[in-house]
Design a protein around this motif. Structure first.
Motif, PDB file in Angstrom:
ATOM      1  N   GLY A 234       0.732  -1.095   0.055  1.00  0.00           N
ATOM      2  CA  GLY A 234       0.065   0.237  -0.083  1.00  0.00           C
ATOM      3  C   GLY A 234       0.826   1.266   0.008  1.00  0.00           C
ATOM      4  O   GLY A 234       0.530   2.206   0.824  1.00  0.00           O
ATOM      5  N   ARG A 235       1.864   1.242  -0.771  1.00  0.00           N
ATOM      6  CA  ARG A 235       2.751   2.440  -0.766  1.00  0.00           C
ATOM      7  C   ARG A 235       2.420   3.450  -1.717  1.00  0.00           C
ATOM      8  O   ARG A 235       3.175   4.542  -1.754  1.00  0.00           O
ATOM      9  CB  ARG A 235       4.381   1.896  -0.824  1.00  0.00           C
ATOM     10  CG  ARG A 235       4.657   0.847  -0.061  1.00  0.00           C
ATOM     11  CD  ARG A 235       5.938   0.443  -0.055  1.00  0.00           C
ATOM     12  NE  ARG A 235       7.023   1.307  -0.154  1.00  0.00           N
ATOM     13  CZ  ARG A 235       8.260   0.921  -0.333  1.00  0.00           C
ATOM     14  NH1 ARG A 235       8.551  -0.312  -0.498  1.00  0.00           N
ATOM     15  NH2 ARG A 235       9.248   1.828  -0.169  1.00  0.00           N
TER      16      ARG A 235
ATOM     17  N   HIS B 123      -3.028   3.848  -6.740  1.00  0.00           N
ATOM     18  CA  HIS B 123      -2.940   2.498  -6.511  1.00  0.00           C
ATOM     19  C   HIS B 123      -4.121   1.695  -7.347  1.00  0.00           C
ATOM     20  O   HIS B 123      -3.864   0.645  -8.097  1.00  0.00           O
ATOM     21  CB  HIS B 123      -3.153   2.140  -4.831  1.00  0.00           C
ATOM     22  CG  HIS B 123      -3.235   0.732  -4.546  1.00  0.00           C
ATOM     23  ND1 HIS B 123      -2.294   0.166  -3.973  1.00  0.00           N
ATOM     24  CD2 HIS B 123      -4.323  -0.139  -4.614  1.00  0.00           C
ATOM     25  CE1 HIS B 123      -2.783  -1.237  -3.648  1.00  0.00           C
ATOM     26  NE2 HIS B 123      -3.926  -1.199  -4.192  1.00  0.00           N
ATOM     27  N   ASN B 124      -5.296   2.146  -7.115  1.00  0.00           N
ATOM     28  CA  ASN B 124      -6.266   1.906  -7.781  1.00  0.00           C
ATOM     29  C   ASN B 124      -6.259   1.794  -9.336  1.00  0.00           C
ATOM     30  O   ASN B 124      -6.372   1.020 -10.232  1.00  0.00           O
ATOM     31  CB  ASN B 124      -7.697   2.168  -7.375  1.00  0.00           C
ATOM     32  CG  ASN B 124      -8.144   1.527  -5.763  1.00  0.00           C
ATOM     33  OD1 ASN B 124      -7.468   0.568  -5.729  1.00  0.00           O
ATOM     34  ND2 ASN B 124      -8.986   2.266  -5.246  1.00  0.00           N
ATOM     35  N   LYS B 125      -5.720   2.930  -9.625  1.00  0.00           N
ATOM     36  CA  LYS B 125      -5.646   3.358 -11.308  1.00  0.00           C
ATOM     37  C   LYS B 125      -4.552   2.454 -11.889  1.00  0.00           C
ATOM     38  O   LYS B 125      -4.649   1.924 -12.876  1.00  0.00           O
ATOM     39  CB  LYS B 125      -5.430   5.027 -11.567  1.00  0.00           C
ATOM     40  CG  LYS B 125      -5.377   5.374 -12.955  1.00  0.00           C
ATOM     41  CD  LYS B 125      -6.585   5.031 -13.590  1.00  0.00           C
ATOM     42  CE  LYS B 125      -7.713   5.854 -13.277  1.00  0.00           C
ATOM     43  NZ  LYS B 125      -8.785   5.969 -14.032  1.00  0.00           N
TER      44      LYS B 125
ATOM     45  N   THR C 104      -7.547  -8.466  -6.220  1.00  0.00           N
ATOM     46  CA  THR C 104      -7.476  -8.656  -4.641  1.00  0.00           C
ATOM     47  C   THR C 104      -6.886  -7.623  -3.935  1.00  0.00           C
ATOM     48  O   THR C 104      -6.983  -7.548  -2.810  1.00  0.00           O
ATOM     49  CB  THR C 104      -6.995 -10.105  -4.252  1.00  0.00           C
ATOM     50  OG1 THR C 104      -5.498  -9.940  -4.154  1.00  0.00           O
ATOM     51  CG2 THR C 104      -7.476 -11.217  -5.137  1.00  0.00           C
ATOM     52  N   LEU C 105      -5.944  -6.903  -4.506  1.00  0.00           N
ATOM     53  CA  LEU C 105      -5.495  -5.777  -3.996  1.00  0.00           C
ATOM     54  C   LEU C 105      -6.024  -4.419  -4.047  1.00  0.00           C
ATOM     55  O   LEU C 105      -5.395  -3.438  -3.495  1.00  0.00           O
ATOM     56  CB  LEU C 105      -4.014  -5.669  -4.627  1.00  0.00           C
ATOM     57  CG  LEU C 105      -2.885  -6.972  -4.496  1.00  0.00           C
ATOM     58  CD1 LEU C 105      -1.709  -6.542  -5.033  1.00  0.00           C
ATOM     59  CD2 LEU C 105      -2.550  -7.280  -2.987  1.00  0.00           C
ATOM     60  N   LYS C 106      -7.286  -4.380  -4.630  1.00  0.00           N
ATOM     61  CA  LYS C 106      -7.909  -2.881  -4.807  1.00  0.00           C
ATOM     62  C   LYS C 106      -8.170  -2.461  -3.697  1.00  0.00           C
ATOM     63  O   LYS C 106      -8.698  -3.352  -2.699  1.00  0.00           O
ATOM     64  CB  LYS C 106      -8.764  -3.102  -5.874  1.00  0.00           C
ATOM     65  CG  LYS C 106      -9.548  -1.999  -6.177  1.00  0.00           C
ATOM     66  CD  LYS C 106     -10.554  -2.217  -7.235  1.00  0.00           C
ATOM     67  CE  LYS C 106     -11.443  -0.735  -7.371  1.00  0.00           C
ATOM     68  NZ  LYS C 106     -12.369  -0.796  -8.669  1.00  0.00           N
ATOM     69  N   LYS C 107      -7.895  -1.272  -3.414  1.00  0.00           N
ATOM     70  CA  LYS C 107      -8.381  -0.886  -2.268  1.00  0.00           C
ATOM     71  C   LYS C 107      -9.751  -0.052  -2.268  1.00  0.00           C
ATOM     72  O   LYS C 107     -10.230   0.414  -3.226  1.00  0.00           O
ATOM     73  CB  LYS C 107      -7.401   0.623  -1.907  1.00  0.00           C
ATOM     74  CG  LYS C 107      -5.870   0.113  -1.567  1.00  0.00           C
ATOM     75  CD  LYS C 107      -5.368   1.571  -1.068  1.00  0.00           C
ATOM     76  CE  LYS C 107      -3.827   1.309  -0.609  1.00  0.00           C
ATOM     77  NZ  LYS C 107      -3.052   2.392  -0.560  1.00  0.00           N
ATOM     78  N   ARG C 108     -10.386  -0.143  -0.972  1.00  0.00           N
ATOM     79  CA  ARG C 108     -12.030   0.294  -0.910  1.00  0.00           C
ATOM     80  C   ARG C 108     -11.884   1.645   0.019  1.00  0.00           C
ATOM     81  O   ARG C 108     -10.878   1.603   0.578  1.00  0.00           O
ATOM     82  CB  ARG C 108     -12.761  -0.721  -0.393  1.00  0.00           C
ATOM     83  CG  ARG C 108     -12.696  -2.103  -0.945  1.00  0.00           C
ATOM     84  CD  ARG C 108     -13.349  -2.399  -2.261  1.00  0.00           C
ATOM     85  NE  ARG C 108     -13.356  -3.413  -2.942  1.00  0.00           N
ATOM     86  CZ  ARG C 108     -13.672  -3.749  -4.174  1.00  0.00           C
ATOM     87  NH1 ARG C 108     -14.401  -2.936  -4.811  1.00  0.00           N
ATOM     88  NH2 ARG C 108     -13.502  -5.027  -4.640  1.00  0.00           N
ATOM     89  N   GLY C 109     -12.969   2.236  -0.100  1.00  0.00           N
ATOM     90  CA  GLY C 109     -13.120   3.366   0.760  1.00  0.00           C
ATOM     91  C   GLY C 109     -12.429   4.741   0.288  1.00  0.00           C
ATOM     92  O   GLY C 109     -12.022   4.647  -0.915  1.00  0.00           O
TER      93      GLY C 109
END
Length: 230
Positions: free
Chosen positions: A192-193, A199-201, A222-227
């Motif tokens: 998550g750096r 990150h999501n893009k 599976t690594l996509k960030k939510r919120g």
């Protein structure tokens, strides 16, 4: 200068002008002539070394978008490294859109990777968004293959910007790094750096890439960030 502008207007395509203007929303449509890139490259070849070209690249800022594109294409042909850096330093402060920024890709950097990396670091550190974007793009174009070092991932991962076109280039850089240096690049997503949006893009662009395997794409999902965390 006037002759060059006249040549550009002779190549004008009004339908292309409308199309291109929609792609570069930060540019005033009245400054877009409407010249297709293949025609621009052909004109660049004709003008290179001709009388008046030095005057043209010394007269900044230009009025028209295509004049900036032409300027960038002319710079690309420079074969003296010191002169190339000088021309870029003179021109980059006037670059105000992604299209002109991305047309700049001097192949001479391949010949001088050790010298070029010092300039690229300096451009990345610049506050001007398109100078910073250019530096990241050069790192992506010339330092993710034979000249790769993991420290370049670290360098780009630390960038935080409110500029959309800077963050988009960071995502493009990491998506390309995933395709070329998977083991080193994927850690930056796992840990998550990157900023949430970037990150999501990055994941989105990587999933769209044919250079990423189906197995890798499944893992990236599976690594996509939510919120809304940054």
């Amino acid at each position: 200068m006037d002759n060059i502008r006249e040549r550009l207007f002779q190549l004008q395509d009004m339908k292309y002008k409308e199309f291109q203007s929609r792609l570069i929303p930060t540019v005033d449509p009245d400054t877009v002539i409407g010249v297709r890139i293949p025609a621009m490259r052909k004109l660049t070849k004709e003008l290179s070394g001709s009388e008046g070209i030095e005057e043209f690249i010394s007269e900044l800022p230009h009025k028209y978008y295509e004049e900036n594109i032409l300027h960038g294409l002319i710079i690309e042909k420079c074969r003296d490294f010191g002169r190339l850096v000088q021309l870029l330093d003179e021109f980059l402060p006037y670059v105000d859109n992604w299209s002109v920024c991305d047309i700049l890709s001097p192949k001479l950097f391949k010949k001088y990777p050790e010298e070029a990396i010092n300039e690229i670091r300096r451009w990345i550190d610049d506050d001007a968004p398109y100078t910073k974007r250019f530096g990241i793009e050069m790192l992506m174009s010339f330092y993710l293959d034979d000249n790769f070092k993991e420290e370049y991932l670290e360098l780009v991962s630390t960038i935080r910007s409110d500029e959309y076109y800077v963050n988009m280039m960071i995502a493009w850089f990491f998506a390309t790094a995933l395709a070329k240096q998977w083991d080193a690049a994927v850690k930056y997503l796992e840990e998550g750096r990157l900023g949430r949006w970037t990150h999501n893009k990055t994941i989105q662009k990587a999933i769209e890439s044919y250079r990423i395997t189906d197995e890798q794409k499944s893992y990236l999902r599976t690594l996509k960030k939510r919120g809304f965390q940054k």
